[in-house]
Design a protein around this motif. Structure first.
Motif, PDB file in Angstrom:
ATOM      1  N   PHE A 149       0.831  -1.209   0.000  1.00 11.61           N
ATOM      2  CA  PHE A 149       0.000   0.000   0.000  1.00 11.61           C
ATOM      3  C   PHE A 149       0.866   1.260   0.000  1.00 11.61           C
ATOM      4  O   PHE A 149       1.846   1.342   0.744  1.00 11.61           O
ATOM      5  CB  PHE A 149      -0.905   0.042   1.242  1.00 11.61           C
ATOM      6  CG  PHE A 149      -1.903  -1.082   1.313  1.00 11.61           C
ATOM      7  CD1 PHE A 149      -2.960  -1.146   0.421  1.00 11.61           C
ATOM      8  CD2 PHE A 149      -1.776  -2.080   2.265  1.00 11.61           C
ATOM      9  CE1 PHE A 149      -3.884  -2.186   0.494  1.00 11.61           C
ATOM     10  CE2 PHE A 149      -2.687  -3.118   2.343  1.00 11.61           C
ATOM     11  CZ  PHE A 149      -3.742  -3.178   1.452  1.00 11.61           C
ATOM     12  N   GLU A 150       0.473   2.226  -0.809  1.00  7.98           N
ATOM     13  CA  GLU A 150       1.150   3.525  -0.781  1.00  7.98           C
ATOM     14  C   GLU A 150       0.787   4.285   0.495  1.00  7.98           C
ATOM     15  O   GLU A 150       1.599   5.029   1.036  1.00  7.98           O
ATOM     16  CB  GLU A 150       0.755   4.351  -2.013  1.00  7.98           C
ATOM     17  CG  GLU A 150       1.253   3.776  -3.329  1.00  7.98           C
ATOM     18  CD  GLU A 150       0.776   4.594  -4.518  1.00  7.98           C
ATOM     19  OE1 GLU A 150       0.381   5.769  -4.324  1.00  7.98           O
ATOM     20  OE2 GLU A 150       0.791   4.060  -5.646  1.00  7.98           O
ATOM     21  N   LYS A 151      -0.444   4.076   0.946  1.00  5.14           N
ATOM     22  CA  LYS A 151      -0.926   4.794   2.136  1.00  5.14           C
ATOM     23  C   LYS A 151      -1.925   3.927   2.887  1.00  5.14           C
ATOM     24  O   LYS A 151      -2.764   3.263   2.268  1.00  5.14           O
ATOM     25  CB  LYS A 151      -1.596   6.112   1.715  1.00  5.14           C
ATOM     26  CG  LYS A 151      -2.063   6.988   2.856  1.00  5.14           C
ATOM     27  CD  LYS A 151      -2.843   8.189   2.342  1.00  5.14           C
ATOM     28  CE  LYS A 151      -1.962   9.141   1.536  1.00  5.14           C
ATOM     29  NZ  LYS A 151      -2.710  10.368   1.161  1.00  5.14           N
ATOM     30  N   ILE A 152      -1.821   3.933   4.215  1.00  6.26           N
ATOM     31  CA  ILE A 152      -2.789   3.231   5.063  1.00  6.26           C
ATOM     32  C   ILE A 152      -3.371   4.231   6.050  1.00  6.26           C
ATOM     33  O   ILE A 152      -2.640   4.883   6.797  1.00  6.26           O
ATOM     34  CB  ILE A 152      -2.134   2.062   5.825  1.00  6.26           C
ATOM     35  CG1 ILE A 152      -1.526   1.052   4.842  1.00  6.26           C
ATOM     36  CG2 ILE A 152      -3.167   1.367   6.720  1.00  6.26           C
ATOM     37  CD1 ILE A 152      -0.753  -0.068   5.507  1.00  6.26           C
ATOM     38  N   ILE A 153      -4.690   4.373   6.024  1.00  4.62           N
ATOM     39  CA  ILE A 153      -5.390   5.341   6.878  1.00  4.62           C
ATOM     40  C   ILE A 153      -6.210   4.596   7.927  1.00  4.62           C
ATOM     41  O   ILE A 153      -6.894   3.624   7.619  1.00  4.62           O
ATOM     42  CB  ILE A 153      -6.341   6.224   6.040  1.00  4.62           C
ATOM     43  CG1 ILE A 153      -5.587   6.935   4.913  1.00  4.62           C
ATOM     44  CG2 ILE A 153      -7.068   7.230   6.937  1.00  4.62           C
ATOM     45  CD1 ILE A 153      -4.610   7.978   5.380  1.00  4.62           C
ATOM     46  N   ILE A 154      -6.131   5.058   9.182  1.00 10.14           N
ATOM     47  CA  ILE A 154      -6.975   4.518  10.246  1.00 10.14           C
ATOM     48  C   ILE A 154      -8.064   5.552  10.562  1.00 10.14           C
ATOM     49  O   ILE A 154      -7.771   6.723  10.775  1.00 10.14           O
ATOM     50  CB  ILE A 154      -6.158   4.220  11.516  1.00 10.14           C
ATOM     51  CG1 ILE A 154      -5.156   3.090  11.256  1.00 10.14           C
ATOM     52  CG2 ILE A 154      -7.072   3.835  12.666  1.00 10.14           C
ATOM     53  CD1 ILE A 154      -4.290   2.754  12.458  1.00 10.14           C
ATOM     54  N   ARG A 155      -9.319   5.099  10.558  1.00  8.66           N
ATOM     55  CA  ARG A 155     -10.434   6.002  10.869  1.00  8.66           C
ATOM     56  C   ARG A 155     -11.313   5.417  11.958  1.00  8.66           C
ATOM     57  O   ARG A 155     -11.513   4.205  12.028  1.00  8.66           O
ATOM     58  CB  ARG A 155     -11.288   6.242   9.625  1.00  8.66           C
ATOM     59  CG  ARG A 155     -10.575   6.966   8.522  1.00  8.66           C
ATOM     60  CD  ARG A 155     -11.525   7.792   7.660  1.00  8.66           C
ATOM     61  NE  ARG A 155     -10.788   8.428   6.588  1.00  8.66           N
ATOM     62  CZ  ARG A 155     -10.081   9.535   6.718  1.00  8.66           C
ATOM     63  NH1 ARG A 155     -10.014  10.126   7.906  1.00  8.66           N
ATOM     64  NH2 ARG A 155      -9.434  10.056   5.693  1.00  8.66           N
ATOM     65  N   ASN A 156     -11.865   6.305  12.768  1.00  8.56           N
ATOM     66  CA  ASN A 156     -12.840   5.892  13.777  1.00  8.56           C
ATOM     67  C   ASN A 156     -14.223   5.852  13.136  1.00  8.56           C
ATOM     68  O   ASN A 156     -14.592   6.765  12.390  1.00  8.56           O
ATOM     69  CB  ASN A 156     -12.830   6.894  14.927  1.00  8.56           C
ATOM     70  CG  ASN A 156     -13.608   6.388  16.134  1.00  8.56           C
ATOM     71  OD1 ASN A 156     -14.049   5.245  16.165  1.00  8.56           O
ATOM     72  ND2 ASN A 156     -13.780   7.243  17.114  1.00  8.56           N
ATOM     73  N   ALA A 157     -14.966   4.807  13.400  1.00  3.69           N
ATOM     74  CA  ALA A 157     -16.321   4.698  12.866  1.00  3.69           C
ATOM     75  C   ALA A 157     -17.192   5.818  13.420  1.00  3.69           C
ATOM     76  O   ALA A 157     -17.134   6.140  14.605  1.00  3.69           O
ATOM     77  CB  ALA A 157     -16.920   3.350  13.236  1.00  3.69           C
ATOM     78  N   LYS A 158     -17.993   6.407  12.545  1.00  3.53           N
ATOM     79  CA  LYS A 158     -18.983   7.391  12.990  1.00  3.53           C
ATOM     80  C   LYS A 158     -20.259   6.653  13.388  1.00  3.53           C
ATOM     81  O   LYS A 158     -20.222   5.483  13.743  1.00  3.53           O
ATOM     82  CB  LYS A 158     -19.219   8.425  11.885  1.00  3.53           C
ATOM     83  CG  LYS A 158     -18.074   9.431  11.751  1.00  3.53           C
ATOM     84  CD  LYS A 158     -18.269  10.374  10.569  1.00  3.53           C
ATOM     85  CE  LYS A 158     -19.552  11.168  10.636  1.00  3.53           C
ATOM     86  NZ  LYS A 158     -19.741  12.046   9.448  1.00  3.53           N
ATOM     87  N   GLY A 159     -21.374   7.325  13.312  1.00  4.83           N
ATOM     88  CA  GLY A 159     -22.618   6.809  13.868  1.00  4.83           C
ATOM     89  C   GLY A 159     -23.142   5.522  13.287  1.00  4.83           C
ATOM     90  O   GLY A 159     -23.339   4.534  14.008  1.00  4.83           O
TER      91      GLY A 159
END
Length: 274
Positions: free
Chosen positions: A249-259
């Motif tokens: 992967f060129e980029k790996i993003i971690i996100r928090n789940a919204k509603g």
């Protein structure tokens, strides 16, 4: 406005996404929120939603449900010459149908895209639409290319609890029986917009190891991976480290789940899209 990208809130993004990520002012961007009702208390799935408070109420609730954006919500947002609308899988929600009804109610160029997934699947489609618009593709070319790209994406997820997916009928009876067995940890996968089991594992770590091993065997290169977690990010960070070691992967993003994604996936869930 010439172009606008519209997406429902299952994307887990915020309304400043294009501005913050690409410093973009010319392409319009809007997120249409779901509404989550927990024992009569409404939570709007917008930039201000507090996932922790939502889940605290949900865990004590007797009755809860989610409501997809209305036709009018989408229609108001379709104010550009060319509108591209991305929704959560049409097999999991009525959001896609609402967007289509909005399209049919007006005389504009609006293309509705069933993501056939959720979370990072929608984010990657937003990124691709942005790229295609910037490449000055025609409206017809964008429509064709974005569907080809969507069909190339992969979504895996594993949950600590499947309560709301089972309760709301988002998974079939056989699958519900399997994933609720105490000794089984299911690694699930989006399959043409529906939920399918990719592998039955004994532990949570085995589910994650399966994702890593599958990528190792594929030996493909991907521009971006989205890891969405709910509340606890420790496992998401550990998975990110493992994926980074593969150099796929060129980029790996971690996100928090919204509603909405938190409502269905609940605490300690993980959704991985690439």
């Amino acid at each position: 406005m010439q172009y606008k990208i519209i997406v429902d809130s299952a994307c887990d993004l915020k309304n400043n996404y294009l501005k913050e990520t690409y410093n973009e002012d010319e392409i319009g961007f809007a997120i249409i929120p779901f509404i989550i009702d927990v024992d009569g208390k409404e939570f709007v799935d917008d930039d201000e939603i507090d996932t922790k408070i939502l889940l605290e109420h949900l865990n004590k609730s007797k009755k809860s449900r989610s409501s997809c954006p209305s036709t009018l919500d989408f229609e108001k947002a379709m104010d550009a010459k060319y509108n591209f609308v991305i929704t959560i899988s049409s097999k999991l929600s009525g959001s896609y149908n609402s967007a289509n009804a909005a399209k049919n109610a007006q005389d504009k160029y609006s293309f509705i895209i069933d993501s056939k997934g959720t979370a990072g699947m929608e984010e990657l489609l937003v990124d691709k639409l942005y790229q295609l618009i910037k490449e000055k593709k025609t409206y017809e070319e964008i429509k064709k290319d974005i569907l080809t790209y969507r069909d190339s994406l992969t979504l895996y997820f594993t949950l600590a609890k499947y309560d709301n997916l089972v309760k709301t009928g988002r998974i079939n009876r056989l699958l519900a029986k399997i994933v609720t067995l105490a000794r089984i940890k299911a690694l699930c996968k989006a399959n043409d917009g529906e939920i399918a089991i990719a592998k039955k594992c004994l532990t949570y770590n085995q589910c994650l190891k399966t994702i890593v091993n599958n990528l190792k065997e594929n030996k493909r290169k991907y521009p971006k991976c989205i890891i969405t977690y709910c509340l606890e990010d420790k496992v998401a960070k550990e998975l990110k480290e493992q994926l980074e070691s593969l150099n796929v992967f060129e980029k790996i993003i971690i996100r928090n789940a919204k509603g909405l994604d938190a409502f269905y996936a609940l605490e300690n869930s993980l959704i991985v899209v690439f």
